[in-house]
Every structure is written in structure tokens, then in C-alpha cells.
Design a protein around this motif. Structure first.
Motif, PDB file in Angstrom:
ATOM      1  N   ARG C   9      39.254  -1.557 -11.044  1.00 36.74           N
ATOM      2  CA  ARG C   9      40.597  -0.970 -11.103  1.00 36.74           C
ATOM      3  C   ARG C   9      41.615  -1.928 -10.492  1.00 36.74           C
ATOM      4  O   ARG C   9      41.512  -2.288  -9.316  1.00 36.74           O
ATOM      5  CB  ARG C   9      40.639   0.346 -10.313  1.00 36.74           C
ATOM      6  CG  ARG C   9      39.779   1.470 -10.870  1.00 36.74           C
ATOM      7  CD  ARG C   9      40.405   2.130 -12.105  1.00 36.74           C
ATOM      8  NE  ARG C   9      39.408   2.922 -12.819  1.00 36.74           N
ATOM      9  CZ  ARG C   9      38.660   2.477 -13.836  1.00 36.74           C
ATOM     10  NH1 ARG C   9      38.825   1.232 -14.286  1.00 36.74           N
ATOM     11  NH2 ARG C   9      37.759   3.232 -14.414  1.00 36.74           N
ATOM     12  N   ASP C  10      42.598  -2.320 -11.292  1.00 43.74           N
ATOM     13  CA  ASP C  10      43.728  -3.136 -10.806  1.00 43.74           C
ATOM     14  C   ASP C  10      43.271  -4.368 -10.041  1.00 43.74           C
ATOM     15  O   ASP C  10      43.835  -4.733  -9.012  1.00 43.74           O
ATOM     16  CB  ASP C  10      44.653  -2.312  -9.894  1.00 43.74           C
ATOM     17  CG  ASP C  10      45.279  -1.172 -10.646  1.00 43.74           C
ATOM     18  OD1 ASP C  10      45.562  -1.359 -11.844  1.00 43.74           O
ATOM     19  OD2 ASP C  10      45.446  -0.095 -10.046  1.00 43.74           O
ATOM     20  N   LEU C  11      42.235  -5.023 -10.530  1.00 39.53           N
ATOM     21  CA  LEU C  11      41.675  -6.160  -9.814  1.00 39.53           C
ATOM     22  C   LEU C  11      42.543  -7.400  -9.987  1.00 39.53           C
ATOM     23  O   LEU C  11      42.918  -7.758 -11.109  1.00 39.53           O
ATOM     24  CB  LEU C  11      40.267  -6.441 -10.346  1.00 39.53           C
ATOM     25  CG  LEU C  11      39.615  -7.686  -9.791  1.00 39.53           C
ATOM     26  CD1 LEU C  11      38.954  -7.379  -8.468  1.00 39.53           C
ATOM     27  CD2 LEU C  11      38.617  -8.228 -10.766  1.00 39.53           C
ATOM     28  N   SER C  12      42.877  -8.042  -8.862  1.00 36.54           N
ATOM     29  CA  SER C  12      43.584  -9.324  -8.925  1.00 36.54           C
ATOM     30  C   SER C  12      42.814 -10.342  -8.114  1.00 36.54           C
ATOM     31  O   SER C  12      42.115  -9.999  -7.156  1.00 36.54           O
ATOM     32  CB  SER C  12      44.992  -9.198  -8.351  1.00 36.54           C
ATOM     33  OG  SER C  12      45.742  -8.353  -9.168  1.00 36.54           O
ATOM     34  N   PHE C  13      42.950 -11.588  -8.528  1.00 34.56           N
ATOM     35  CA  PHE C  13      42.266 -12.654  -7.809  1.00 34.56           C
ATOM     36  C   PHE C  13      43.106 -13.916  -7.859  1.00 34.56           C
ATOM     37  O   PHE C  13      43.557 -14.339  -8.922  1.00 34.56           O
ATOM     38  CB  PHE C  13      40.895 -12.920  -8.436  1.00 34.56           C
ATOM     39  CG  PHE C  13      40.118 -13.992  -7.747  1.00 34.56           C
ATOM     40  CD1 PHE C  13      39.512 -13.735  -6.527  1.00 34.56           C
ATOM     41  CD2 PHE C  13      40.012 -15.257  -8.301  1.00 34.56           C
ATOM     42  CE1 PHE C  13      38.807 -14.731  -5.878  1.00 34.56           C
ATOM     43  CE2 PHE C  13      39.306 -16.246  -7.644  1.00 34.56           C
ATOM     44  CZ  PHE C  13      38.699 -15.978  -6.441  1.00 34.56           C
ATOM     45  N   THR C  14      43.324 -14.481  -6.670  1.00 34.53           N
ATOM     46  CA  THR C  14      44.052 -15.749  -6.630  1.00 34.53           C
ATOM     47  C   THR C  14      43.116 -16.839  -6.154  1.00 34.53           C
ATOM     48  O   THR C  14      42.312 -16.635  -5.240  1.00 34.53           O
ATOM     49  CB  THR C  14      45.253 -15.692  -5.664  1.00 34.53           C
ATOM     50  OG1 THR C  14      44.853 -14.946  -4.517  1.00 34.53           O
ATOM     51  CG2 THR C  14      46.450 -15.060  -6.294  1.00 34.53           C
ATOM     52  N   TYR C  15      43.210 -17.975  -6.801  1.00 38.55           N
ATOM     53  CA  TYR C  15      42.410 -19.128  -6.399  1.00 38.55           C
ATOM     54  C   TYR C  15      43.382 -20.199  -5.953  1.00 38.55           C
ATOM     55  O   TYR C  15      44.110 -20.763  -6.770  1.00 38.55           O
ATOM     56  CB  TYR C  15      41.571 -19.616  -7.576  1.00 38.55           C
ATOM     57  CG  TYR C  15      40.582 -20.674  -7.200  1.00 38.55           C
ATOM     58  CD1 TYR C  15      39.358 -20.322  -6.628  1.00 38.55           C
ATOM     59  CD2 TYR C  15      40.861 -22.018  -7.404  1.00 38.55           C
ATOM     60  CE1 TYR C  15      38.445 -21.293  -6.274  1.00 38.55           C
ATOM     61  CE2 TYR C  15      39.944 -22.986  -7.053  1.00 38.55           C
ATOM     62  CZ  TYR C  15      38.737 -22.618  -6.490  1.00 38.55           C
ATOM     63  OH  TYR C  15      37.829 -23.570  -6.131  1.00 38.55           O
ATOM     64  N   GLY C  16      43.430 -20.445  -4.634  1.00 39.82           N
ATOM     65  CA  GLY C  16      44.450 -21.355  -4.118  1.00 39.82           C
ATOM     66  C   GLY C  16      45.808 -20.714  -4.337  1.00 39.82           C
ATOM     67  O   GLY C  16      46.062 -19.599  -3.891  1.00 39.82           O
ATOM     68  N   GLN C  17      46.674 -21.406  -5.062  1.00 29.24           N
ATOM     69  CA  GLN C  17      48.002 -20.877  -5.333  1.00 29.24           C
ATOM     70  C   GLN C  17      48.024 -20.097  -6.642  1.00 29.24           C
ATOM     71  O   GLN C  17      48.969 -19.387  -6.944  1.00 29.24           O
ATOM     72  CB  GLN C  17      49.012 -22.028  -5.429  1.00 29.24           C
ATOM     73  CG  GLN C  17      49.150 -22.843  -4.159  1.00 29.24           C
ATOM     74  CD  GLN C  17      49.831 -22.052  -3.071  1.00 29.24           C
ATOM     75  OE1 GLN C  17      50.845 -21.410  -3.303  1.00 29.24           O
ATOM     76  NE2 GLN C  17      49.275 -22.076  -1.873  1.00 29.24           N
ATOM     77  N   ARG C  18      46.946 -20.267  -7.433  1.00 30.48           N
ATOM     78  CA  ARG C  18      46.993 -19.794  -8.811  1.00 30.48           C
ATOM     79  C   ARG C  18      46.503 -18.356  -8.916  1.00 30.48           C
ATOM     80  O   ARG C  18      45.450 -18.008  -8.373  1.00 30.48           O
ATOM     81  CB  ARG C  18      46.120 -20.690  -9.679  1.00 30.48           C
ATOM     82  CG  ARG C  18      46.588 -20.798 -11.124  1.00 30.48           C
ATOM     83  CD  ARG C  18      45.982 -22.031 -11.763  1.00 30.48           C
ATOM     84  NE  ARG C  18      44.542 -21.854 -11.962  1.00 30.48           N
ATOM     85  CZ  ARG C  18      44.024 -21.340 -13.068  1.00 30.48           C
ATOM     86  NH1 ARG C  18      44.809 -20.965 -14.047  1.00 30.48           N
ATOM     87  NH2 ARG C  18      42.725 -21.213 -13.189  1.00 30.48           N
ATOM     88  N   LEU C  19      47.259 -17.545  -9.625  1.00 31.91           N
ATOM     89  CA  LEU C  19      46.853 -16.170  -9.887  1.00 31.91           C
ATOM     90  C   LEU C  19      45.943 -16.198 -11.116  1.00 31.91           C
ATOM     91  O   LEU C  19      46.400 -16.382 -12.239  1.00 31.91           O
ATOM     92  CB  LEU C  19      48.097 -15.320 -10.144  1.00 31.91           C
ATOM     93  CG  LEU C  19      47.927 -13.810 -10.099  1.00 31.91           C
ATOM     94  CD1 LEU C  19      47.419 -13.360  -8.748  1.00 31.91           C
ATOM     95  CD2 LEU C  19      49.243 -13.137 -10.422  1.00 31.91           C
ATOM     96  N   VAL C  20      44.630 -16.057 -10.913  1.00 34.77           N
ATOM     97  CA  VAL C  20      43.698 -16.192 -12.031  1.00 34.77           C
ATOM     98  C   VAL C  20      43.554 -14.883 -12.783  1.00 34.77           C
ATOM     99  O   VAL C  20      43.557 -14.851 -14.004  1.00 34.77           O
ATOM    100  CB  VAL C  20      42.318 -16.668 -11.517  1.00 34.77           C
ATOM    101  CG1 VAL C  20      41.378 -16.898 -12.682  1.00 34.77           C
ATOM    102  CG2 VAL C  20      42.464 -17.935 -10.698  1.00 34.77           C
ATOM    103  N   LEU C  21      43.406 -13.795 -12.041  1.00 40.27           N
ATOM    104  CA  LEU C  21      43.272 -12.480 -12.671  1.00 40.27           C
ATOM    105  C   LEU C  21      44.373 -11.579 -12.129  1.00 40.27           C
ATOM    106  O   LEU C  21      44.630 -11.555 -10.931  1.00 40.27           O
ATOM    107  CB  LEU C  21      41.905 -11.872 -12.349  1.00 40.27           C
ATOM    108  CG  LEU C  21      40.679 -12.634 -12.856  1.00 40.27           C
ATOM    109  CD1 LEU C  21      39.413 -12.011 -12.302  1.00 40.27           C
ATOM    110  CD2 LEU C  21      40.641 -12.645 -14.369  1.00 40.27           C
TER     111      LEU C  21
END
Lengths: 264, 158, 266
Positions: C9-21
Motif C-alpha cells: 500500500r502506497d509504497l515509496s522507495f528512494t535510492y540516494g536522491q532518486r525516487l525509484v518507486l
């Protein structure tokens, strides 16, 4: 001009910080390996396997190099000692050089380039082909299953290899000095035995080789584990292993020698 | 590779390594000699120890019977205090004497132990009373030159 | 026991500065084969790694078998992973072990079963992928499709509830492709597992999956059953399914004007 100077100093600073940071990571890695060593000792065949790859497979190069180093020492030592009419001390010269210094140091240098580089390349490739990640996904800790057995296998092998190197060297010196040149065999051995002390020389030599073994192996494992998972990354890490561990051996040797043989 | 073959090779390797250590200890080192037996300690004071070092051999009649364990300085008598560790296999009379000698002209220095005639034997912690310090080459040469001058003036006098 | 093995649900993921998901919603019911599709670099492998617990979500909720992955500790994660399998892109077989030892690896690590029983179990798993005869080969002696199947046998060794597949079809010839696809479907059904397949092979996966999620630029662009996807008129899905050169995903990487780069600008 000023800008260039500041940039240069900043470069030095950044590199220093990077090095120190890396050393910190390596030290934490070392602790982690020690902490996760339980599995390898419960399942000792894991270590046996690594003693084979690190120790048995390095035997040929260690034995041959030991023999030749001893033979050269015999030849050169004889040339020099003869000038002072002290060729009976040849055994002392050969054995002390080998047991105190050359045995542990040269064996460790050879070990770093033979076994250390292999360890780095193997672990680097395991990482590049996702074998390490696969192991983690199978709920198996790669530090305990892959890294720790290699660490102990190599650390156990190193003093044995150094002792074999020294023993072969003494035999090499005997071959050249006594058999070939004709130094008196009795005084060769007796002077040697009078001069070489078990605790001061032989045990200290073994301690040195254990310390070198730990240093070389942890560098090799860390470089492999830390390598970028590409062909270039692994090859660079392998080179770094040989360079870093050689320098570490020489540096540690100086420190250990200063502590062990000070005032003797 | 088969587990059995692997075990065999590693076993051979470990045995070879241990044999090498034993070879170094017994054949190259001095563990085959007196060191593996029990030792007892005696002390001796010297006015000058010259270049004597710890671990230098203690010989009696040319045979190594012990080693110098420690060298210290006695601030009261201003003498060197040498601790000798002797093999328990050999016992010496209490009035034995110790002298610092040099093997050859420039060789290493050792302690020569001369047995006395006492019926009591040295025990652990005893002190050797009769000692002779090292002969310092400079003093010897100085003495020699001095004597030579003396004899020359004596010859010139009459 | 909830009917849903995986709930995101509403999953977000940032890698370093980048918003991947950004804001992913995804559900996988038990016994289903779910495909996550998208062009390269859209974040689908990241999503798979998040489900496997290799990384922690930045925000949102990710539940596997009712366990919130964002707050799981190492021990619980390892416990959970014993009930999970993962098939890596090129198999990731242990190159210093034979096929047999590879499949036996988890059994030896996690159980105290006697060697004779391990042998039987390994042969059963290898038989399921049709490679019982190859048990004493080394991974270097296998073809790409075979090592993929051995890896599959290895990941089902402990009869997991969930298997994650990272590009199981990459680099396979058409025969191996079909074999692998059928295997995934059959094993999921016979062992009662749930499968999550990350892939960009549309044709093969549409044949066997129950439900498809399309990921693009870190968001779910479209979802539906294979039939719905095939009929979809969404430009992105249409481009993807039919492999057209131009559409919402441009052929050109963003660049300045071509003429300007060549120095022809007026």
C-alpha cells in the motif's frame, strides 16, 4: 594559483578521509567475521576445504621458493663469511635470516599473491554473479558461510607454510653450504643450534606468520566482499589485494621486529 | 573433489607443517638441548660485563650448561647484576666462580663457570661470590702501552 | 490467515536522491502467478528486492504473509526467508558446488535431515525440473536454460510459500523459454505456492500468469488479467505488448536538439 593549491589540499584531505573510512569499514568487517566464526568451527569440513585451497595449493610455490632462497643464502653467506674466516657460522646466518625474517615475510608475500588474490577474485565473482545475494535470500549469512571459513582456513595455513618455507630454506642452505661447498656439517648444525633460540626466534617467527596470515586474509576477503560487482571491479580489487597486503606485511614486519628483537 | 581426498591432502599438509616446526625447534633451534629440562637460577655481580647480552650461553669446560636470563644494574654497589639460568641436570659447588669470556678474538661473549671444591651445591637463588668481569680491549691496550712506556723508561734510566 | 500473501500500500522507495518507486499498490493472492512488467530500469527489480527484504521501503506498507517488512529485524527476516525462494536472473548457482550440492544447500544449512533423506529430496526436486540425470554436473557444464531450472529446483528445496523470479526468461532460446514458463506455472499449482515474476517478456508471461502489473517510471501504469492487458488501449501498454518503437516510451534518450548538437543550428 591559489585555487589550484586549495583544490590540491582538498584532494589530499578527501583521500585521507576515504582511506580512514575504508579502514574503519574493514575493521568492522573483521569483527563481523570473528563474530560469525561459530558456524565454521561447528562444521569444520568447511574450514578443511579452505585449508586445501589456501594451503595445499600454495605448497609447491612455497617449497620451491624456500629451497632456492636457502640455497642463495648459503652461497652468498659463504662468500661473505669466508672473508672473515667464519664460514662455520653459515648455519647461523642462514637459519636466523630464515626463521626470523625471510620465512614469515617471503612466505606471506607469496601467500598474498597466490592465495590472497584467489580469495578476492572468488568472492568478488560470487558477488558479481549474485551468489552472495542468493545466499542471503536463502537465509544463510554469507559472512558465516563463505567468509569465515576462508578466513580460518587461510589463517591456519599461513604459519604452516612459513614453517615449511623456513625448513626448506635451511635444507637449501645445508645443501649448498655443506654438501656442495664443504663447510663442516658438525659446526654448521651446532653453531646454528647454539644461536637459534626456540622461544625468541622460532616462536616469534610463528607469531609473525600468524599476524601476517590474519592481515593478508582479511584484506583479501574485504577487497573481494567490497568489490564492485563488475569484471573491472573484481580485477582492480585483486590487484589492490596484492599491493595492500604486501605493504601491510612489510609494515607489520617492521613493527613486530622492533617489538620482538629490540635490544637483542 | 571428493571429501576423502580433500581430507587426505589437508591432513598431509598439516602433518608436513608440524614436522617443519619440529625440525626448526629440534634441529635448527636449541629445544633439543638443555632448554626442555628444568632450570635453576643463580646470580652473580660483575664489575664490568662488556658486551654480554641476555641469552648468551653459560659454559662450563666449554659445554653449554645454561643461559644468561637477565642483566641488571645494582645501584648500591654500582655493579652489573647478571641472572643465570642453569640446567637442573648440572649442579655446581657453592664456591664456583664465573668469568666473562670471549669466544675467539671478536666473537660473542659468554660466561665461563669454573667449578670449585665446596661440598655444598648451588641452590636456586644463590649468589656466586667469585666473579671476574669482562676484559675490555681498550683497557688492555692502554695497559699494554703503559707497561711498554714503563719498561722503556726503566731501560733508559741506567 | 489472510487470503492475500502480499499486500503493498502506497509504497515509496528512494535510492540516494532518486525516487525509484512512488506510491505502489499491489496485491498477490495465495496460489497466484503475478507478473510485474515494465521496460528496463523502471524499478521492477527494486520492487522484487523490497519484497525479498533486501531493502527497506522508504514509506508506505509492504506486508508479506502479514508481516510488515519495513519493521522486520534480521532474525525474523531470516525466518521469513526460509519460506521464500528467489530465482536470480542468471540462476546464481554456487559455482564451486555440483548441481546436487546446490539443490541440497538449503536442506543442509537449515535442517538436520540425514544424508539419505536429503538425497531423496534433492532427486525429487531435480526430477520436478527434469534434471535428475544432471545431478553430478558442475554449474559451468550447464546451458543457460538448464542452470535456470537447477536454480528453480534449488529455490523450491524447502517448499516455500512464495517464489520471486527476477527475469526468468532473459537470454533463453524459445524452447527453454516455453519450458521455464510452463515449469513456473506447474510448480506454483502443484506445490500451492505463490509466484511473483518480474519480466519484460510479454508474450511468454501473458500465457501463464493470473494477473499483470505494469510499472513505468516508478508507478503502476496499468494492471489486469492477461486478457484485459491484451485488449488494453492504454498507449503505454499497447506499445509494450506490441513492441512498438515509439510511443509514451521514446526511442531517444532525452537530448538537446539534434541539429544543434551537429552544429547546424541557424
Amino acid at each position: 594559483m591559489m585555487q589550484a593549491l586549495i583544490g590540491y589540499i582538498r584532494g589530499i584531505g578527501r583521500r585521507t578521509v576515504d582511506r580512514v573510512w575504508r579502514m574503519g569499514v574493514a575493521a568492522r568487517f573483521f569483527l563481523l567475521v570473528l563474530l560469525h566464526s561459530g558456524t565454521s568451527f561447528r562444521r569444520f569440513h568447511l574450514i578443511i576445504r579452505e585449508i586445501f585451497t589456501a594451503g595445499v595449493l600454495s605448497l609447491i610455490i612455497i617449497l620451491v621458493s624456500g629451497l632456492f632462497v636457502g640455497m642463495v643464502l648459503g652461497l652468498q653467506g659463504y662468500e661473505t663469511l669466508q672473508t672473515y674466516g667464519a664460514e662455520e657460522s653459515l648455519g647461523v646466518l642462514v637459519s636466523l635470516s630464515l626463521v626470523r625474517e625471510l620465512g614469515p615475510v617471503v612466505a606471506a608475500l607469496l601467500f598474498a599473491s597466490r592465495a590472497g588474490s584467489a580469495i578476492t577474485a572468488e568472492i568478488g565473482l560470487m558477488k558479481a554473479t549474485e551468489q552472495i545475494a542468493a545466499m542471503e535470500m536463502m537465509a544463510v549469512d554469507p559472512i558465516a558461510r563463505v567468509v569465515a571459513p576462508r578466513f580460518w582456513g587461510a589463517v591456519i595455513s599461513m604459519p604452516l607454510l612459513a614453517a615449511l618455507f623456513s625448513a626448506m630454506g635451511v635444507l637449501g642452505g645445508y645443501l649448498v653450504g655443506v654438501v656442495l661447498i664443504g663447510v663442516d656439517a658438525g659446526s654448521f648444525w651446532s653453531q646454528m643450534q647454539a644461536a637459534v633460540d626456540f622461544k625468541e626466534d622460532i616462536i616469534n617467527g610463528v607469531i609473525k606468520s600468524v599476524v601476517f596470515g590474519i592481515a593478508v586474509t582479511i584484506i583479501a576477503l574485504f577487497e573481494g566482499y567490497d568489490a564492485p560487482p563488475t569484471a573491472e571491479g573484481v580485477s582492480r580489487a585483486t590487484t589492490r589485494t596484492v599491493v595492500t597486503s604486501s605493504l601491510a606485511i612489510l609494515g607489520l614486519d617492521f613493527i613486530l621486529t622492533a617489538f620482538m628483537f629490540r635490544g637483542v | 573433489m571428493q571429501r576423502a581426498t580433500l581430507d587426505l591432502w589437508v591432513g598431509l599438509f598439516v602433518v608436513a607443517g608440524i614436522v617443519a616446526v619440529l625440525f626448526l625447534a629440534l634441529k635448527v633451534g636449541n629445544l633439543g638441548g638443555y632448554d626442555n629440562g628444568a632450570t635453576y637460577v643463580v646470580k652473580a655481580s660483575f664489575d664490568n660485563i662488556g658486551g654480554l647480552k641476555p641469552r648468551a650461553p653459560v659454559k662450563s669446560a666449554g659445554v653449554v650448561v645454561g643461559r644468561v636470563a637477565d642483566i641488571g644494574f645494582d645501584p648500591k654497589s654500582y655493579e652489573a647484576l647478571v641472572t643465570l639460568s642453569l640446567s637442573a641436570r648440572y649442579s655446581f659447588p657453592q664456591d664456583s666462580s664465573a668469568a666473562i669470556m670471549t669466544s675467539g678474538l671478536l666473537g660473542e661473549q659468554y660466561i665461563a663457570l669454573e667449578a670449585g671444591g665446596d661440598e655444598k651445591m648451588l641452590a636456586n637463588g644463590d649468589v656466586l661470590k667469585i666473579t671476574q668481569g669482562a676484559v675490555v680491549l681498550e683497557n688492555l691496550i692502554g695497559q699494554f702501552l703503559y707497561n711498554k712506556n714503563d719498561s722503556q723508561t726503566e731501560q733508559a734510566a741506567p | 490467515m489472510s487470503d492475500n500473501l502480499i499486500e503493498i500500500r502506497d509504497l515509496s522507495f528512494t535510492y540516494g536522491q532518486r525516487l525509484v518507486l512512488k506510491g505502489i499498490n499491489l496485491t498477490a493472492r495465495r496460489g497466484q502467478v503475478i507478473a510485474i512488467m515494465g521496460n528496463s530500469g523502471c524499478g521492477k527489480t527494486t520492487l522484487l528486492r523490497l519484497i525479498g527484504g533486501a531493502m527497506k521501503p522508504t514509506s508506505g506498507s509492504l506486508k508479506v504473509d502479514g508481516i510488515e517488512m519495513g519493521r522486520i529485524d534480521q532474525d525474523a527476516l531470516y525466518q521469513l526467508r526460509r519460506r521464500m525462494g528467489m530465482l536470480f536472473q542468471f540462476g546464481a548457482l554456487f559455482t564451486d558446488m555440483s548441481v546436487f550440492d546446490n539443490v541440497a544447500f538449503q536442506l543442509r544449512e537449515h535442517t538436520d535431515l540425514p544424508e539419505s533423506m536429503i538425497r531423496d529430496l534433492v532427486f525429487m526436486k531435480l526430477n520436478a525440473v527434469g534434471l535428475r540425470g544432471a545431478h553430478d554436473l558442475m554449474p559451468s557444464e550447464l546451458s543457460g536454460g538448464m542452470s535456470r531450472r537447477v536454480a528453480l529446483a534449488r529455490s523450491i528445496a524447502l517448499d516455500p510459500m512464495l517464489i520471486l523470479y527476477d527475469e526468468p526468461f532473459a537470454g533463453l532460446d524459445p524452447i527453454s523459454l516455453g519450458v521455464t514458463g510452463n515449469l513456473i506455472r506447474r510448480l506454483t499449482d502443484t506445490l500451492g505456492m505463490t509466484s511473483i515474476v518480474v519480466t519484460h517478456d510479454v508474450q511468454e508471461s501473458l500465457k501463464m500468469v493470473d494477473y499483470v502489473y505494469f510499472v513505468s517510471e516508478g508507478v503502476i501504469e496499468a494492471e489486469g488479467t492477461p486478457a484485459e492487458i491484451k485488449a488494453s488501449q492504454l498507449p503505454y501498454v499497447h506499445q509494450f505488448v506490441h513492441g512498438e518503437e515509439n510511443g509514451p516510451v521514446p526511442f531517444h534518450y532525452p537530448a538537446p536538439d539534434y541539429a544543434a548538437d551537429l552544429g547546424l543550428a541557424a
